[in-house]
Design an enzyme around this catalytic site. Structure first.
Site, mmCIF file in Angstrom:
data_model
loop_
_atom_site.group_PDB
_atom_site.id
_atom_site.type_symbol
_atom_site.label_atom_id
_atom_site.label_comp_id
_atom_site.label_asym_id
_atom_site.label_seq_id
_atom_site.Cartn_x
_atom_site.Cartn_y
_atom_site.Cartn_z
ATOM 1 C CG ASP A 14 32.849 34.104 50.077
ATOM 2 O OD1 ASP A 14 33.698 33.443 49.455
ATOM 3 O OD2 ASP A 14 32.217 33.665 51.049
ATOM 4 C CG ASP A 63 35.314 25.956 49.370
ATOM 5 O OD1 ASP A 63 35.277 24.724 49.169
ATOM 6 O OD2 ASP A 63 34.342 26.616 49.790
ATOM 7 C CE LYS A 65 31.623 23.952 48.464
ATOM 8 N NZ LYS A 65 32.236 25.298 48.382
ATOM 9 C CG LEU A 66 38.908 20.224 42.532
ATOM 10 C CD1 LEU A 66 40.296 19.598 42.429
ATOM 11 C CD2 LEU A 66 38.710 21.279 41.465
ATOM 12 C CG PHE A 67 31.682 16.193 41.146
ATOM 13 C CD1 PHE A 67 31.828 15.023 41.875
ATOM 14 C CD2 PHE A 67 30.655 16.271 40.228
ATOM 15 C CE1 PHE A 67 30.967 13.951 41.690
ATOM 16 C CE2 PHE A 67 29.779 15.211 40.031
ATOM 17 C CZ PHE A 67 29.939 14.046 40.762
ATOM 18 C CB ILE A 69 36.197 11.766 34.604
ATOM 19 C CG1 ILE A 69 37.197 12.660 33.865
ATOM 20 C CG2 ILE A 69 34.841 11.814 33.922
ATOM 21 C CD1 ILE A 69 37.477 12.204 32.445
ATOM 22 N N GLY A 210 32.488 34.215 56.567
ATOM 23 C CA GLY A 210 32.500 35.197 55.492
ATOM 24 C C GLY A 210 31.740 36.439 55.859
#
Length: 231
Positions: A14, A63, A65-67, A69, A210
């Site tokens: 990060d 990472d 976090k796909l969101f 349609i 992290g």
């Protein structure tokens, strides 16, 4: 050297610049062989670094976090899986999980579904209009639905790991946990935290760490201390 690392530990890179991330990977050579690249890394070449790490024989957790349609999630999962990353996260909504699994196709990338972020508590769920119920119970229910939709594993707090492990459909699935802190360490923006050893004992397969490593005065010693405490 990579083969000797304990891949239960995933180090979160990060950082705000690629150079800082690659420097950390260099410092941890032979100690850590599994790295997480998050959404912020896209601004400085995180996908390029993912490709480089894979070429160097390391494992990569993307990472993001796909969101979105269904069709967009499917296309994104297809293209990201082509990078041969080991893990890819999506939101735990069943249609999102199904779309990602469909897009991934025959690639080896594991699709991990997020139950609830370890940075949220019941008050956050109330503000988001999430229905009533203990967060642990809701996380378990979301895990059930994610597994039924084809997820290879879930992202959840270690506090929910034991109950999720008891789900019949969790057999053979992965439980990956962020929000890991050392005894007495600052929680920062995390709310549902646990120590490394306790998380593994609770049934977690991989812990994501992290700040306790990358912000330590001596990241190598910090990583070794965490690994030494794993059962």
């Amino acid at each position: 050297m990579i083969g000797q690392t304990d891949d239960r530990l995933i180090v979160a890179l990060d950082f705000v610049a690629k150079g800082h991330a690659t420097d950390m990977v260099g410092k941890l050579a032979g100690i850590a062989g599994f790295y997480k690249l998050g959404l912020g890394s896209l601004a400085w070449g995180g996908l390029e670094l993912a490709f480089e790490l894979k070429n160097d024989g390391m494992r990569v957790f993307l990472d993001l976090k796909l969101f979105d349609i269904a069709s967009v999630v499917a296309r994104a999962a297809e293209r990201l899986s082509a990078l041969d990353v080991d893990f890819l996260t999506v939101h735990g909504d069943p249609y999102v999980v199904r779309s990602a699994v469909q897009g991934r196709g025959d690639a080896t990338t594991k699709i991990l579904a997020v139950t609830f972020l370890t940075s949220v508590d019941r008050r956050d769920l109330d503000a988001a209009l999430v229905r009533d119920g203990a967060i642990g119970d809701l996380a378990k229910e979301r895990a059930v639905r994610a597994f039924d939709a084809g997820a290879d594993g879930i992202i959840a707090s270690a506090h929910e790991a034991e109950s999720i492990r008891a789900i019949p459909s969790a057999t053979g699935k992965l439980v990956v946990t962020p929000g890991i802190r050392l005894d007495g360490g600052a929680g920062n923006d995390q709310k549902r935290i646990m120590t490394p050893g306790a998380a593994i004992n609770a049934g977690v397969d991989h812990i994501v760490v992290g700040r306790p490593i990358i912000e330590a005065k001596n990241p190598v010693d910090a990583a070794k201390k965490i690994l030494a405490g794993l059962p």
